[in-house]
Design a protein around this motif. Structure first.
Motif, mmCIF file in Angstrom:
data_model
loop_
_atom_site.group_PDB
_atom_site.id
_atom_site.type_symbol
_atom_site.label_atom_id
_atom_site.label_comp_id
_atom_site.label_asym_id
_atom_site.label_seq_id
_atom_site.Cartn_x
_atom_site.Cartn_y
_atom_site.Cartn_z
ATOM 1 N N GLN A 75 -1.540 -3.198 -4.107
ATOM 2 C CA GLN A 75 -0.464 -4.123 -3.747
ATOM 3 C C GLN A 75 -0.264 -5.176 -4.824
ATOM 4 O OE1 GLN A 75 -1.423 -5.613 0.185
ATOM 5 N NE2 GLN A 75 -1.515 -3.536 1.022
ATOM 6 N N ALA A 76 -1.361 -5.640 -5.410
ATOM 7 C CA ALA A 76 -1.241 -6.622 -6.492
ATOM 8 C C ALA A 76 -0.643 -5.985 -7.741
ATOM 9 C CB ALA A 76 -2.615 -7.214 -6.804
ATOM 10 N N ARG A 79 2.947 -5.199 -7.009
ATOM 11 C CA ARG A 79 3.660 -6.327 -6.430
ATOM 12 C C ARG A 79 4.482 -5.882 -5.216
ATOM 13 N NH1 ARG A 79 3.927 -6.410 -11.711
ATOM 14 N NH2 ARG A 79 6.032 -5.587 -11.848
ATOM 15 N N ASN A 80 3.826 -5.116 -4.359
ATOM 16 C CA ASN A 80 4.487 -4.533 -3.189
ATOM 17 C C ASN A 80 3.507 -4.539 -2.012
ATOM 18 O OD1 ASN A 80 5.744 -2.915 -1.258
ATOM 19 N ND2 ASN A 80 6.659 -1.579 -2.784
ATOM 20 N N PRO A 81 3.771 -5.311 -0.949
ATOM 21 C CA PRO A 81 2.844 -5.378 0.190
ATOM 22 C C PRO A 81 2.770 -4.096 1.003
ATOM 23 C CG PRO A 81 4.848 -6.584 0.687
ATOM 24 C CD PRO A 81 4.937 -6.197 -0.758
ATOM 25 N N LEU A 82 3.654 -3.139 0.742
ATOM 26 C CA LEU A 82 3.641 -1.873 1.471
ATOM 27 C C LEU A 82 2.792 -0.808 0.767
ATOM 28 C CD1 LEU A 82 7.421 -1.656 2.445
ATOM 29 C CD2 LEU A 82 5.521 -2.419 3.866
ATOM 30 N N ALA A 83 2.298 -1.126 -0.407
ATOM 31 C CA ALA A 83 1.508 -0.151 -1.161
ATOM 32 C C ALA A 83 0.103 -0.049 -0.567
ATOM 33 C CB ALA A 83 1.422 -0.570 -2.627
ATOM 34 N N GLU A 84 -0.357 1.160 -0.402
ATOM 35 C CA GLU A 84 -1.730 1.446 0.036
ATOM 36 C C GLU A 84 -1.993 2.927 -0.224
ATOM 37 O OE1 GLU A 84 -3.520 2.333 3.311
ATOM 38 O OE2 GLU A 84 -1.954 3.651 3.991
ATOM 39 N N PRO A 85 -3.242 3.382 -0.176
ATOM 40 C CA PRO A 85 -3.542 4.767 -0.566
ATOM 41 C C PRO A 85 -2.726 5.817 0.176
ATOM 42 C CG PRO A 85 -5.571 3.518 -0.420
ATOM 43 C CD PRO A 85 -4.480 2.611 0.060
ATOM 44 N N LEU A 86 -2.452 5.595 1.472
ATOM 45 C CA LEU A 86 -1.701 6.595 2.221
ATOM 46 C C LEU A 86 -0.235 6.600 1.834
ATOM 47 C CD1 LEU A 86 -1.878 8.715 4.522
ATOM 48 C CD2 LEU A 86 -1.180 6.896 6.083
ATOM 49 N N THR A 87 0.407 5.430 1.798
ATOM 50 C CA THR A 87 1.839 5.377 1.513
ATOM 51 C C THR A 87 2.167 5.749 0.071
ATOM 52 O OG1 THR A 87 1.713 3.011 0.994
ATOM 53 C CG2 THR A 87 2.208 3.607 3.265
#
Length: 332
Positions: A75-76, A79-87
């Motif tokens: 996410q850092a 610069r996207n709060p929706l980023a994570e390993p699954l998405t």
């Protein structure tokens, strides 16, 4: 002691307390009651505690901490709060690699490392590279394209796992099915011991680049002007995240949304500073998955829910809320 260090300790101490409470709760609850006072003299209680209950709680802590740490770092970086390993498709790529290794019966090791770990790592690394290449235009990573590419990579990976499962024999197909829905079932500490030599270097790399990630999260050009080698940081995060996710997926399957829920909660509690966000997400992720797994293995009594189902039930609505909020901000 500097003000930053004092703030770090003020955050760490309550999180450590939360972690201890979550661990005690996860150890205590279960279909079969555990009497801690019977440990010294009852062999059955010792077996339940040291071979089943405690290793599972430790496994949940390790996997939860790993996924939350990777989610906060991605996410850092993007610069996207929706980023994570699954998405972002990283979990899907790791699942495809591990599924292929399981179906082919690659149970051997290379230099002491299980091949399924290596195969999952390669799959995760390829996935994050493909998603990044598709979402980047010049020096800009498009948030919409990032999520869309992640969804597509996940769909392709899921289709690949289904095909592998279809052609595998019945025993391996059942093993792949049980693994893909997310499980932390473990006996003893042997598997955890094999995981840590790969996970710990990945953790240390992400903690090492926390300061640079903090600057990148503010603005990539500003970070570069302050001496941050942005491309090098990106490469380190890609490799470390792929290694961590590859190992956790190879062991526990695709447990989604931990890397989304926990960093967001840590950000709400402790602020946007990535130098504090990474360690707080690490500790909070361990506590979160221990509790989620305890719920999964006790909700049905003698039965057991996949822990991935519990995290998805919590994470799905959180993802939709965050997506809606981002759309509103984009419209302003």
């Amino acid at each position: 002691m500097t003000s930053f260090a004092k703030k770090g300790w003020r955050i760490a101490l309550p999180l450590i307390i939360v972690l201890v409470v979550a661990a005690l709760f996860a150890i205590w609850v279960g279909y079969q009651p555990l009497n801690p006072f019977a440990l010294p003299e009852d062999e059955a209680t010792r077996t339940l505690f040291f071979r089943l209950r405690l290793p599972r709680v430790v496994m949940a802590a390790v996997v939860g901490a790993s996924l939350a740490l990777v989610g906060a770092a991605l996410q850092a970086l993007f610069r996207n709060p929706l980023a994570e390993p699954l998405t972002l498709g990283v979990s899907g790529g790791g699942a495809l690699g591990a599924g292929a290794a399981l179906a082919l019966g690659w149970g051997t090791r290379v230099v002491g490392i299980p091949i399924v770990f290596l195969s999952s790592f390669i799959g995760a690394l390829l996935a994050v590279w493909v998603v990044y290449r598709l979402a980047r235009t010049g020096t800009v990573v498009l948030p919409g394209a990032l999520l869309l590419a992640g969804v597509v990579v996940n769909l392709i990976s899921a289709a690949g796992v289904v095909i592998i499962q279809y052609f595998a024999d019945f025993t391996r197909a059942l093993q792949i099915l049980r693994w893909t829905i997310g499980t932390l079932d473990v006996v003893g500490f042997d598997l955890i011991v094999r995981m840590l030599p790969l996970l710990v270097p990945g953790w240390l790399v992400l903690f090492y680049v926390a300061r640079d990630l903090h600057l990148i999260a503010v603005d990539e050009e500003t970070a570069a002007s302050l001496g941050v080698d942005v491309r090098r940081v990106e490469q380190l995060v890609y490799v470390a995240a792929s290694l961590i996710v590859g190992v956790t997926v190879a062991v526990g399957g695709t447990i989604g949304f931990v890397g989304l829920i926990v960093p967001h909660a840590a950000r709400l509690l402790f602020g946007e500073d990535v130098r504090l966000l990474l360690p707080s997400s690490f500790l909070l992720g361990a506590a979160f998955l221990m509790v989620a797994d305890a719920i999964a293995r006790t909700a049905l009594g003698a039965g057991e829910l996949p822990v991935g189902a519990i995290t998805a039930l919590i994470g799905g609505p959180v993802f939709l809320w965050l997506l809606r909020r981002e759309q509103r901000y984009a419209a302003l």
